[in-house]
Design an enzyme around this catalytic site. Structure first.
Site, PDB file in Angstrom:
ATOM      1  N   THR A 326      -0.739  -1.846   3.137  1.00  0.00           N
ATOM      2  CA  THR A 326      -1.454  -0.572   3.192  1.00  0.00           C
ATOM      3  C   THR A 326      -2.945  -0.839   3.282  1.00  0.00           C
ATOM      4  O   THR A 326      -3.455  -1.774   2.656  1.00  0.00           O
ATOM      5  CB  THR A 326      -1.132   0.293   1.955  1.00  0.00           C
ATOM      6  N   HIS A 378       7.132  -7.723 -11.686  1.00  0.00           N
ATOM      7  CA  HIS A 378       7.182  -8.929 -12.508  1.00  0.00           C
ATOM      8  C   HIS A 378       8.612  -9.294 -12.904  1.00  0.00           C
ATOM      9  O   HIS A 378       8.879 -10.418 -13.356  1.00  0.00           O
ATOM     10  CB  HIS A 378       6.335  -8.727 -13.767  1.00  0.00           C
TER      11      HIS A 378
END
Length: 407
Positions: A326, A378
């Protein structure tokens, strides 16, 4: 003969849609294949056209109503004569009858030949059809041609189209007006996915910065030859896509997705490129980026950008994707923390290129720098891999030869 107007058959991933706009009203004449209603789904806007020449007999589902795949939303009377516009005068109707034939798919306006949908869009936006270059058969002006003409005028600052927003209201001093507008289905879907990403993923963001001077020099040196050879300009996004592709090969976890309790590793690189439209953010996917050259990537980006602005992106254009890029820099963003695009495990954020004083070999130099941000899940990606992935992209952009040499 009465024909049922049905909602299109939605893909498996789309459960229902919303009737967005009826372009024709009961009693209004329609030509075969003329756009009569838009159905908005979570991802795209689907168009329903007239099955034959005739009139809208009845609207079953009004604007804003929810409809399911294949559900009847209206009724159409084939062969019936109707008004060309609900509120136009008899004099105007007689003029239209002289200019058009109900059996034809297009009408002439000056020297331009317009499809019915293009003619309607041009009239609604006060566009002179003669000024629009037609790309259809025999030079016919299509709806997309008119839409692209309107967009180009907007970008150049010419107010050709009437604003889509509500008309200005004279507000007396001291008044505190407000306007309540229902959230569109696409906007609601975007909101739901963004909240879901934050609630279900262990999301972190790591940052770095890249010296854009080498890429800028490369573009400056070869831009003219590139345009001459490929008929398209060389931008920054293609370099980022190629650099990301090489980095994804080295760090497979970044190119993976989570499916329940399973981790799915993809042996290909399908990169989504976030595109901002008036209706909201969409992410079309460039497939098999590893097999594409810079020119092929740039052409895909331009193609998707044009389709997105015209509301022509299909479900197949936005499904899949193993990684997303993006670019908030085009709006002036200096740094941000992009949100994951589930079920992907990472997203790369580009930002504004800004000259800053940097220490180079003990001396201060002014360099065009860009902050990079990598948001990652994560649960799937360790911090070490995320940081090294971003460093690999930085190194390849600062020395583009690394992309070719795979070092």
């Amino acid at each position: 003969m009465t024909i049922e107007i049905k909602a299109p058959v939605f893909p498996e991933s789309v459960a229902e849609g919303t009737v967005a706009t009826w372009h024709k009203q009961p009693g209004e004449a329609c030509s075969r294949d003329e756009l009569i209603v838009d159905i908005e789904t979570d991802k795209v806007v689907l168009e329903v056209v007239a099955p034959a020449d005739g009139v809208i007999e009845e609207i079953v589902k009004a604007e804003g109503d929810t409809c399911e795949s294949g559900e009847v939303i209206g009724k159409f009377k084939e062969g019936a004569a109707g008004e060309s516009k609900p509120a136009e005068s008899k004099a105007d109707s007689s003029k239209d009858e002289d200019k058009s034939d109900a059996s034809e798919d297009a009408t002439e306006s000056g020297d331009a030949i317009l499809s019915p949908a293009a003619r309607k869009l041009a009239e609604e936006n006060d566009v002179d059809p003669a000024a629009v270059k037609g790309t259809g058969k025999d030079g016919r002006v299509t709806k997309e041609d008119v839409q692209n003409f309107i967009e180009s005028k907007k970008s150049s600052g010419s107010a050709v189209a009437k604003p889509a927003a509500a008309p200005e209201v004279n507000v007396a001093p001291g008044e505190r007006p407000q306007k309540r507008v229902p959230m569109t289905r696409l906007r609601a879907s975007i909101a739901k996915r963004l909240v879901e990403a934050q609630q279900t993923a262990a999301m972190l963001t790591t940052f770095n910065e890249v010296n854009m001077a080498p890429i800028m020099e490369l573009r400056k040196q070869y831009q003219e030859s590139f345009v001459k050879r490929h008929d398209i300009k060389l931008g920054f996004m293609s370099f980022f896509a190629k650099a990301a592709t090489e980095a994804l090969k080295r760090f497979p976890a970044v190119n993976a997705s989570i499916d329940g309790n399973d981790m799915v590793y993809h042996g290909y690189q399908d990169i989504g490129v976030a595109v901002s439209t008036e209706r909201g953010l969409v992410v079309p996917v460039i497939r098999d980026v590893d097999a594409l050259g810079l020119a092929d990537i740039e052409k895909k980006i331009v193609e998707y950008g044009t389709k997105a602005k015209g509301g022509k992106l299909g479900i197949e254009d936005m499904t899949g994707g193993t990684f997303t890029i993006t670019n908030g820099g085009i709006f002036g963003s200096l740094i941000s923390t992009p949100i994951l695009n589930p079920p992907q495990t990472a997203i790369l954020g580009m930002h504004k290129i800004q000259e800053r004083p940097m220490a180079v070999n003990g001396k201060v130099e002014i360099l065009p720098m860009m902050y990079l941000a990598l948001s990652y899940d994560h649960r799937m990606i360790d911090g070490k891999d995320a940081v090294q992935f971003l460093v690999a992209i930085k190194e390849m952009l600062e020395d583009p030869a690394r992309i070719l040499l795979d070092v």
